[in-house]
Design a protein around this motif. Structure first.
Motif, PDB file in Angstrom:
ATOM      1  N   LEU A  32       0.830  -1.198   0.000  1.00 46.08           N
ATOM      2  CA  LEU A  32       0.000   0.000   0.000  1.00 46.08           C
ATOM      3  C   LEU A  32       0.871   1.257   0.000  1.00 46.08           C
ATOM      4  O   LEU A  32       1.817   1.365   0.774  1.00 46.08           O
ATOM      5  CB  LEU A  32      -0.908  -0.013   1.236  1.00 46.08           C
ATOM      6  N   MET A  33       0.549   2.214  -0.894  1.00 43.14           N
ATOM      7  CA  MET A  33       1.280   3.468  -1.011  1.00 43.14           C
ATOM      8  C   MET A  33       0.488   4.636  -0.412  1.00 43.14           C
ATOM      9  O   MET A  33       1.068   5.534   0.176  1.00 43.14           O
ATOM     10  CB  MET A  33       1.586   3.778  -2.477  1.00 43.14           C
ATOM     11  N   GLY A  34      -0.821   4.629  -0.589  1.00 44.47           N
ATOM     12  CA  GLY A  34      -1.635   5.715  -0.071  1.00 44.47           C
ATOM     13  C   GLY A  34      -3.099   5.343  -0.099  1.00 44.47           C
ATOM     14  O   GLY A  34      -3.520   4.482  -0.878  1.00 44.47           O
ATOM     15  N   GLU A  35      -3.880   6.020   0.770  1.00 47.71           N
ATOM     16  CA  GLU A  35      -5.312   5.749   0.794  1.00 47.71           C
ATOM     17  C   GLU A  35      -6.057   6.955   1.347  1.00 47.71           C
ATOM     18  O   GLU A  35      -5.548   7.672   2.208  1.00 47.71           O
ATOM     19  CB  GLU A  35      -5.626   4.509   1.625  1.00 47.71           C
ATOM     20  N   GLY A  36      -7.236   7.168   0.773  1.00 48.59           N
ATOM     21  CA  GLY A  36      -8.074   8.264   1.221  1.00 48.59           C
ATOM     22  C   GLY A  36      -9.250   8.440   0.276  1.00 48.59           C
ATOM     23  O   GLY A  36      -9.452   7.652  -0.652  1.00 48.59           O
ATOM     24  N   ASN A  37      -9.991   9.486   0.509  1.00 51.29           N
ATOM     25  CA  ASN A  37     -11.215   9.734  -0.256  1.00 51.29           C
ATOM     26  C   ASN A  37     -11.047  10.809  -1.317  1.00 51.29           C
ATOM     27  O   ASN A  37     -10.246  11.732  -1.163  1.00 51.29           O
ATOM     28  CB  ASN A  37     -12.341  10.138   0.694  1.00 51.29           C
ATOM     29  N   TYR A  38     -11.849  10.649  -2.339  1.00 51.43           N
ATOM     30  CA  TYR A  38     -11.970  11.642  -3.404  1.00 51.43           C
ATOM     31  C   TYR A  38     -13.410  12.135  -3.445  1.00 51.43           C
ATOM     32  O   TYR A  38     -14.343  11.386  -3.142  1.00 51.43           O
ATOM     33  CB  TYR A  38     -11.676  11.016  -4.771  1.00 51.43           C
ATOM     34  N   GLN A  39     -13.559  13.389  -3.847  1.00 56.87           N
ATOM     35  CA  GLN A  39     -14.877  13.930  -4.140  1.00 56.87           C
ATOM     36  C   GLN A  39     -14.740  14.772  -5.402  1.00 56.87           C
ATOM     37  O   GLN A  39     -13.891  15.660  -5.465  1.00 56.87           O
ATOM     38  CB  GLN A  39     -15.400  14.790  -2.989  1.00 56.87           C
ATOM     39  N   ASN A  40     -15.531  14.442  -6.406  1.00 56.35           N
ATOM     40  CA  ASN A  40     -15.504  15.153  -7.690  1.00 56.35           C
ATOM     41  C   ASN A  40     -14.100  15.212  -8.290  1.00 56.35           C
ATOM     42  O   ASN A  40     -13.708  16.220  -8.871  1.00 56.35           O
ATOM     43  CB  ASN A  40     -16.083  16.561  -7.546  1.00 56.35           C
ATOM     44  N   GLY A  41     -13.332  14.136  -8.130  1.00 57.76           N
ATOM     45  CA  GLY A  41     -12.009  14.049  -8.727  1.00 57.76           C
ATOM     46  C   GLY A  41     -10.889  14.652  -7.916  1.00 57.76           C
ATOM     47  O   GLY A  41      -9.736  14.631  -8.349  1.00 57.76           O
ATOM     48  N   TYR A  42     -11.176  15.199  -6.737  1.00 59.19           N
ATOM     49  CA  TYR A  42     -10.158  15.820  -5.883  1.00 59.19           C
ATOM     50  C   TYR A  42     -10.046  15.077  -4.557  1.00 59.19           C
ATOM     51  O   TYR A  42     -11.051  14.648  -4.001  1.00 59.19           O
ATOM     52  CB  TYR A  42     -10.506  17.281  -5.590  1.00 59.19           C
ATOM     53  N   THR A  43      -8.810  15.003  -4.036  1.00 59.35           N
ATOM     54  CA  THR A  43      -8.614  14.395  -2.727  1.00 59.35           C
ATOM     55  C   THR A  43      -9.318  15.246  -1.675  1.00 59.35           C
ATOM     56  O   THR A  43      -9.367  16.469  -1.780  1.00 59.35           O
ATOM     57  CB  THR A  43      -7.120  14.284  -2.388  1.00 59.35           C
ATOM     58  N   GLU A  44      -9.883  14.547  -0.691  1.00 59.24           N
ATOM     59  CA  GLU A  44     -10.609  15.247   0.363  1.00 59.24           C
ATOM     60  C   GLU A  44     -10.609  14.410   1.632  1.00 59.24           C
ATOM     61  O   GLU A  44     -10.810  13.210   1.585  1.00 59.24           O
ATOM     62  CB  GLU A  44     -12.048  15.503  -0.070  1.00 59.24           C
ATOM     63  N   GLY A  45     -10.377  15.065   2.760  1.00 59.01           N
ATOM     64  CA  GLY A  45     -10.414  14.369   4.041  1.00 59.01           C
ATOM     65  C   GLY A  45      -9.058  13.811   4.423  1.00 59.01           C
ATOM     66  O   GLY A  45      -8.019  14.235   3.917  1.00 59.01           O
ATOM     67  N   THR A  46      -9.063  12.859   5.333  1.00 60.03           N
ATOM     68  CA  THR A  46      -7.824  12.278   5.843  1.00 60.03           C
ATOM     69  C   THR A  46      -7.199  11.343   4.812  1.00 60.03           C
ATOM     70  O   THR A  46      -7.872  10.472   4.268  1.00 60.03           O
ATOM     71  CB  THR A  46      -8.089  11.508   7.147  1.00 60.03           C
ATOM     72  N   TRP A  47      -5.911  11.549   4.581  1.00 61.30           N
ATOM     73  CA  TRP A  47      -5.127  10.694   3.694  1.00 61.30           C
ATOM     74  C   TRP A  47      -3.946  10.138   4.463  1.00 61.30           C
ATOM     75  O   TRP A  47      -3.400  10.803   5.333  1.00 61.30           O
ATOM     76  CB  TRP A  47      -4.640  11.479   2.466  1.00 61.30           C
ATOM     77  N   LYS A  48      -3.577   8.910   4.125  1.00 66.20           N
ATOM     78  CA  LYS A  48      -2.416   8.253   4.724  1.00 66.20           C
ATOM     79  C   LYS A  48      -1.505   7.776   3.600  1.00 66.20           C
ATOM     80  O   LYS A  48      -1.986   7.252   2.586  1.00 66.20           O
ATOM     81  CB  LYS A  48      -2.845   7.063   5.579  1.00 66.20           C
ATOM     82  N   TYR A  49      -0.199   7.954   3.805  1.00 71.50           N
ATOM     83  CA  TYR A  49       0.796   7.522   2.831  1.00 71.50           C
ATOM     84  C   TYR A  49       1.774   6.566   3.506  1.00 71.50           C
ATOM     85  O   TYR A  49       2.099   6.733   4.682  1.00 71.50           O
ATOM     86  CB  TYR A  49       1.540   8.730   2.253  1.00 71.50           C
ATOM     87  N   TYR A  50       2.239   5.590   2.722  1.00 74.94           N
ATOM     88  CA  TYR A  50       3.067   4.503   3.251  1.00 74.94           C
ATOM     89  C   TYR A  50       4.338   4.361   2.430  1.00 74.94           C
ATOM     90  O   TYR A  50       4.360   4.645   1.226  1.00 74.94           O
ATOM     91  CB  TYR A  50       2.277   3.188   3.191  1.00 74.94           C
ATOM     92  N   ASP A  51       5.408   3.865   3.082  1.00 79.22           N
ATOM     93  CA  ASP A  51       6.665   3.626   2.366  1.00 79.22           C
ATOM     94  C   ASP A  51       6.567   2.314   1.583  1.00 79.22           C
ATOM     95  O   ASP A  51       5.533   1.635   1.603  1.00 79.22           O
ATOM     96  CB  ASP A  51       7.863   3.663   3.322  1.00 79.22           C
ATOM     97  N   GLU A  52       7.651   1.949   0.897  1.00 75.18           N
ATOM     98  CA  GLU A  52       7.618   0.762   0.031  1.00 75.18           C
ATOM     99  C   GLU A  52       7.499  -0.548   0.791  1.00 75.18           C
ATOM    100  O   GLU A  52       7.250  -1.590   0.195  1.00 75.18           O
ATOM    101  CB  GLU A  52       8.838   0.748  -0.891  1.00 75.18           C
ATOM    102  N   GLN A  53       7.665  -0.517   2.113  1.00 75.13           N
ATOM    103  CA  GLN A  53       7.449  -1.709   2.928  1.00 75.13           C
ATOM    104  C   GLN A  53       6.051  -1.716   3.537  1.00 75.13           C
ATOM    105  O   GLN A  53       5.716  -2.599   4.323  1.00 75.13           O
ATOM    106  CB  GLN A  53       8.502  -1.787   4.049  1.00 75.13           C
ATOM    107  N   GLY A  54       5.240  -0.716   3.196  1.00 76.03           N
ATOM    108  CA  GLY A  54       3.871  -0.662   3.688  1.00 76.03           C
ATOM    109  C   GLY A  54       3.725  -0.031   5.065  1.00 76.03           C
ATOM    110  O   GLY A  54       2.675  -0.130   5.687  1.00 76.03           O
ATOM    111  N   ARG A  55       4.777   0.639   5.547  1.00 78.58           N
ATOM    112  CA  ARG A  55       4.733   1.287   6.864  1.00 78.58           C
ATOM    113  C   ARG A  55       4.242   2.721   6.718  1.00 78.58           C
ATOM    114  O   ARG A  55       4.669   3.438   5.795  1.00 78.58           O
ATOM    115  CB  ARG A  55       6.122   1.273   7.510  1.00 78.58           C
ATOM    116  N   LEU A  56       3.393   3.151   7.623  1.00 75.07           N
ATOM    117  CA  LEU A  56       2.851   4.509   7.600  1.00 75.07           C
ATOM    118  C   LEU A  56       3.987   5.525   7.641  1.00 75.07           C
ATOM    119  O   LEU A  56       4.860   5.452   8.506  1.00 75.07           O
ATOM    120  CB  LEU A  56       1.914   4.709   8.794  1.00 75.07           C
ATOM    121  N   SER A  57       3.992   6.477   6.692  1.00 73.05           N
ATOM    122  CA  SER A  57       5.044   7.497   6.666  1.00 73.05           C
ATOM    123  C   SER A  57       4.497   8.900   6.874  1.00 73.05           C
ATOM    124  O   SER A  57       5.211   9.774   7.356  1.00 73.05           O
ATOM    125  CB  SER A  57       5.840   7.427   5.357  1.00 73.05           C
ATOM    126  N   ALA A  58       3.224   9.139   6.515  1.00 69.99           N
ATOM    127  CA  ALA A  58       2.632  10.470   6.688  1.00 69.99           C
ATOM    128  C   ALA A  58       1.116  10.343   6.725  1.00 69.99           C
ATOM    129  O   ALA A  58       0.533   9.467   6.078  1.00 69.99           O
ATOM    130  CB  ALA A  58       3.048  11.396   5.548  1.00 69.99           C
TER     131      ALA A  58
END
Length: 85
Positions: A32-58
């Motif tokens: 997993l690299m990132g996850e979160g919601n979109y609305q009308n094609g734009y990111t919105e709300g809480t997003w999480k990003y992960y490193d190449e080992q799948g560990r939370l980075s931001a």
């Protein structure tokens, strides 16, 4: 969406050709690299990003496709590294 080699790149719903709802993005290695919601094609709300080992980075909030407010940054151990504005 898929990488050229057939590995999953992203998954989530679209409406009228725009990303909407919950999406996940993956590194070429399948983690997993990132996850979160979109609305009308734009990111919105809480997003999480992960490193190449799948560990939370931001983690933080996005609005209309832009980072918003203070974001938490994490060490690979999971400990909080600091905040970024």
């Amino acid at each position: 969406y898929y990488y050229e080699d057939g590995a999953l790149k992203a998954t989530g719903p679209e409406k009228d050709g725009l990303k909407t709802g919950f999406w996940q993005f993956f590194h070429p290695n399948g983690k997993l690299m990132g996850e979160g919601n979109y609305q009308n094609g734009y990111t919105e709300g809480t997003w999480k990003y992960y490193d190449e080992q799948g560990r939370l980075s931001a983690a933080g909030k996005e609005w209309a496709g832009e980072k918003e407010g203070t974001w938490k940054l994490f060490y690979p151990s999971g400990a909080v590294k600091g905040d970024a504005a």
